[in-house]
Motif scaffolding. Sequence first.
Motif, PDB file in Angstrom:
ATOM      1  N   LYS A  26       0.963  -1.441   0.145  1.00 12.91           N
ATOM      2  CA  LYS A  26       0.109   0.003   0.053  1.00 12.91           C
ATOM      3  C   LYS A  26       1.013   1.372   0.195  1.00 12.91           C
ATOM      4  CE  LYS A  26      -3.966   2.221   2.626  1.00 12.91           C
ATOM      5  NZ  LYS A  26      -4.731   2.036   3.772  1.00 12.91           N
ATOM      6  N   GLN A  28      -0.022   5.457   0.464  1.00 14.40           N
ATOM      7  CA  GLN A  28      -0.584   6.536   0.893  1.00 14.40           C
ATOM      8  C   GLN A  28      -0.071   7.964   0.989  1.00 14.40           C
ATOM      9  OE1 GLN A  28      -3.079   5.589   4.651  1.00 14.40           O
ATOM     10  NE2 GLN A  28      -4.519   7.521   4.444  1.00 14.40           N
ATOM     11  N   SER A  68      -0.464  -4.417   6.401  1.00 14.40           N
ATOM     12  CA  SER A  68      -1.555  -3.130   6.063  1.00 14.40           C
ATOM     13  C   SER A  68      -1.244  -2.201   6.801  1.00 14.40           C
ATOM     14  CB  SER A  68      -2.808  -3.742   5.914  1.00 14.40           C
ATOM     15  OG  SER A  68      -3.736  -2.850   5.582  1.00 14.40           O
ATOM     16  N   CYS A  70      -2.755   2.259   7.502  1.00 13.24           N
ATOM     17  CA  CYS A  70      -3.605   3.345   7.308  1.00 13.24           C
ATOM     18  C   CYS A  70      -3.403   4.483   8.153  1.00 13.24           C
ATOM     19  CB  CYS A  70      -4.956   3.039   7.367  1.00 13.24           C
ATOM     20  SG  CYS A  70      -6.375   4.379   6.632  1.00 13.24           S
ATOM     21  N   SER A  72      -4.830   8.107   9.381  1.00 10.16           N
ATOM     22  CA  SER A  72      -5.975   8.909   9.597  1.00 10.16           C
ATOM     23  C   SER A  72      -6.314  10.180   8.881  1.00 10.16           C
ATOM     24  CB  SER A  72      -6.251   9.285  11.130  1.00 10.16           C
ATOM     25  OG  SER A  72      -5.344  10.113  11.659  1.00 10.16           O
ATOM     26  N   SER A 111      -6.126  -5.469   4.582  1.00  7.88           N
ATOM     27  CA  SER A 111      -6.770  -4.098   4.113  1.00  7.88           C
ATOM     28  C   SER A 111      -7.228  -3.533   5.485  1.00  7.88           C
ATOM     29  CB  SER A 111      -7.605  -4.191   3.342  1.00  7.88           C
ATOM     30  OG  SER A 111      -8.760  -4.661   3.559  1.00  7.88           O
ATOM     31  N   THR A 113      -9.003   0.967   6.816  1.00  2.00           N
ATOM     32  CA  THR A 113      -9.351   2.182   6.223  1.00  2.00           C
ATOM     33  C   THR A 113      -9.826   3.016   7.513  1.00  2.00           C
ATOM     34  OG1 THR A 113     -10.392   3.686   4.583  1.00  2.00           O
ATOM     35  CG2 THR A 113     -11.327   1.810   5.459  1.00  2.00           C
ATOM     36  N   ASP A 115     -12.476   6.286   8.626  1.00  3.50           N
ATOM     37  CA  ASP A 115     -13.520   6.888   8.283  1.00  3.50           C
ATOM     38  C   ASP A 115     -13.165   8.563   8.331  1.00  3.50           C
ATOM     39  OD1 ASP A 115     -13.802   7.596  10.980  1.00  3.50           O
ATOM     40  OD2 ASP A 115     -15.971   7.881  11.164  1.00  3.50           O
ATOM     41  N   GLU A 155     -13.713   0.466   2.015  1.00  2.00           N
ATOM     42  CA  GLU A 155     -13.974   1.761   1.998  1.00  2.00           C
ATOM     43  C   GLU A 155     -15.148   2.122   2.886  1.00  2.00           C
ATOM     44  OE1 GLU A 155     -11.983   4.203   0.958  1.00  2.00           O
ATOM     45  OE2 GLU A 155     -10.252   3.063   0.068  1.00  2.00           O
ATOM     46  N   SER A 167     -17.107  -2.998   0.690  1.00  2.00           N
ATOM     47  CA  SER A 167     -16.088  -4.000   0.907  1.00  2.00           C
ATOM     48  C   SER A 167     -15.764  -4.932  -0.433  1.00  2.00           C
ATOM     49  CB  SER A 167     -15.958  -4.869   2.143  1.00  2.00           C
ATOM     50  OG  SER A 167     -16.897  -5.732   2.001  1.00  2.00           O
TER      51      SER A 167
END
Length: 912
Positions: A26, A28, A68, A70, A72, A111, A113, A115, A155, A167
């Motif tokens: 990934k 980002q 994975s 992510c 924020s 994965s 993610t 919000d 997502e 998903s």
Amino acid sequence: MAFSTLPFKSNYAVSSKIEPFYKGGKVQISQDEQYIFCTCGPRVNVLQVDSGKIIHSIEQDDQEDITSFCLSPDDQMLVTASRALLLKQWDWKQENCNRSWKAIHNVPVASMTFDCTSTLLATGGCDGTIKLWDVLKQYCTHNLKGSSGVVHLVEFHPDISRLQLFSSSMHCGIRIWDLRTSKCVCVLENHYSAVTSLAFSPDGQTLVSSGRDKICTVWDLKEKKVKRTVPVYEAVEGVVILPEKSHYSQMGVKSNDLYFVTAGSKGVLRVWESSSARCVFTQTLPDAPALSTDVGDLNPRCLVHCLPMLLSDRLVTVTAEHNILIYQLPSVTVQQQFVGYNDDILDTKFLGKDDTHIVVATNSSQLKVFELATNSCQILYGHTDTILSIDVFRKGSMFASCAKDQSIRLWSMDPESGHVHCVAQGSGHSNAVGSIACSRMKNILLVSGSQDCTVKVWDVPEALYDAGCEPAVMKARHTEKAHDKDVNSVAISPNDKLMVSGSQDRTAKLWSLPDISLLGVFRGHSRGVWCVQFSPVDQVVATASADGSIKLWGIHDFSCLKTFEGHDASVLKIIFVSRGTQVVSAGSDGLVKLWTIKTNECVKTFDGHQDKVWALHGSGRDDMMVTGSADSTITIWKDVTEVELEEEQAKQEDQVLKQQELSNLLHEKKYVKALGIAISLDQPHTVLKVIKEIRQQDSGVTQLEKTLLKLRQDQKESVLRYCLVWNTNSRSCLDAQAVLQVLLTHVSPEEILQYQGARTHLEALIPYTERHMQRIGRLLQSSMFLDYIWQKMRITGGIESLSLDDDEMDTRDQDIFIIDKQPIRMGHGQTNERREAEEEDEDASDNSVVEHIGEDESVTACKSANVGNKNEGQKEGEESSEDSEDDDDIMEMSTFPPKSAVPAHCITASIR
């Protein structure tokens, strides 16, 4: 210049490194578009876009690969998931892990993610489940089951009021989950392979999905139906919806309809109109080889990610070769390019007038030109197989390359823009071309060496075309079968009249240019020759071999002048530095060595790589060098010899000034400042001198206590470390114990344990302190024994004392002392009675005077009497049974003298 004052180099320091920072997975971008986050094994690296530098590296303690991660939306939290099934929340700016918890998934997380409120975190596992976490209250809120296989895409809907999660898994459908009921409310089915990307329209009513089935689907989320299926004829890995802006007309955007950009296996960006399913724009790639549709999926330029940067109207793509490209919209021109992984570095050279760039050949068919200031990279396409060697012309704006595709290419760099393009190419070898050399005086010819055992001389075309034109064709002027095995290296002399070649057949040969006539052979290596170089000033050739040695040869008689041995494995590259007076070598042992030719000495060894160092080159100013290794790392080294000499001289001058200031402060009795300066010099002996000076004062204990307690914590740490050394020496142990007494009495144990290495230092102080206590114990015992003897002592004085029987003791108090004028000598085997009789006769014959004195006066008289030599009474040559320990006991006794310690031979006594 530096050469006149600094003829020899002594040290290089690492100036910068170009290391692998992305090996797939990934990618980002932060919301402020200043940082790029990407994975590299057990690390998440944070790349600063402007500088191209890795400013943070978030690494797992257990060294488990990160599956994975992510960031924020508020750019504050980073959450990672590893193969150890742990989720970790990081303060990425401080590189601190705030908390970690079990992922509950039975298999690794694929994965995740956030919000839009940075409150909910969704994780999709390889077990087909999705879990939602409240990262603020730190608990799991949902456990969504029903997906089949790996959940590789999750997502949130951009409108948080909908509380919907999208998903996708191996089922190829897109599931919509209602977070209020924790149920799947709908499955969007139109794809026939894995869904790779989801993009929502600004109003949240339309969804565009892409897949490897070579289609994109436009969904109406209100009706949950397909609005349009767009055939794109390539496996699509990423899709981005363009914002509604009119200035995108260069990209074919001419209406207010929905347009989206696709990135996939063909390696180009294309813009599609959703209503008509038309491709309105296709990116053109200059200098790129033609792509065959039959092997399109194997294209190294295949795009695996496409990410928007809406604030700055840019687009980020990631290639299958781990290159990150930033495009400026709407012109779709490459603004920056970063190489995440280089694979093996086979060769590298400085490029540009002021060595502002480096050109790198890796284990691929592309050349990479890095700008050293920003680490931004140009990728040059032209060769069709692995590039093996590079060489640069003297002016630095042109260079040549050769590859396994049996061809050579000539490249030119625009000095203003820095853009590099191919200006000429040639072919003619029947096997891989392993080495190439450029002329040194003028850009007139090239020499290539090949695995077909031949060397060729190429003329550089006089007319070289600009970018966009077809490269000129070069033809070989001369061809000669030079060796019996592969030609590993070729080099041209500084005057362009000679050429030397090194081969796997263990020999190096000298040739004349341009007709390639053999002048002589250098024989002496026991294995293949990997590199050959001409000295820039002398008529000398240097060769590096797989036998681990470097040899210098005279070109007049072809004799070996010098041999350098020090590498444990093959020497792969050599260069001359310091005007030909020194040599730098690089080997397959991962080491770089600096040699001085005159003394045959290895001045310095640099351990900066973990694998074979294939590439080595020096800058035009001779103040830098670059190395490249099979560990995918490029290291820029800077000559720091002159800087070190200046620092050493400044340090010596500073120490002299501090020593003078220290003497002044001691004279003025400013002990706090004096002790601080002594500690700053980092000289334990000087600090001990100050401590002794303080203790010699009238109120030494109080003064020492005040001085030590006024020191900073780091200074106290240094003093404690020095005490460890002082305590091992009997001459300084008292000072060490005095310092320890102050620290242990007035500083709390908690504060002491916060000192760096305090626990280790205190444990090391215990053995010697116990030894000192044992000595003091033995000294006290001896002094108490002497006290006891003194209290029970009787001085012979009257005749009646001699008439006592042996078994009787006279208990009467007597205060008569006889001070001996001569030392008493005791014959061997004499009894006590015989000795007493002789003493009495001797006293009578000499008419000794008997004095009546008090007890206190007798002590003074005995102390003033001649005690003689301390070794008197011992046989000649007799040694003490205790050596160093007895000496220490004597020191202790002299320091702590017992009040009534009187030498026994000063007086004549009888014990009652």
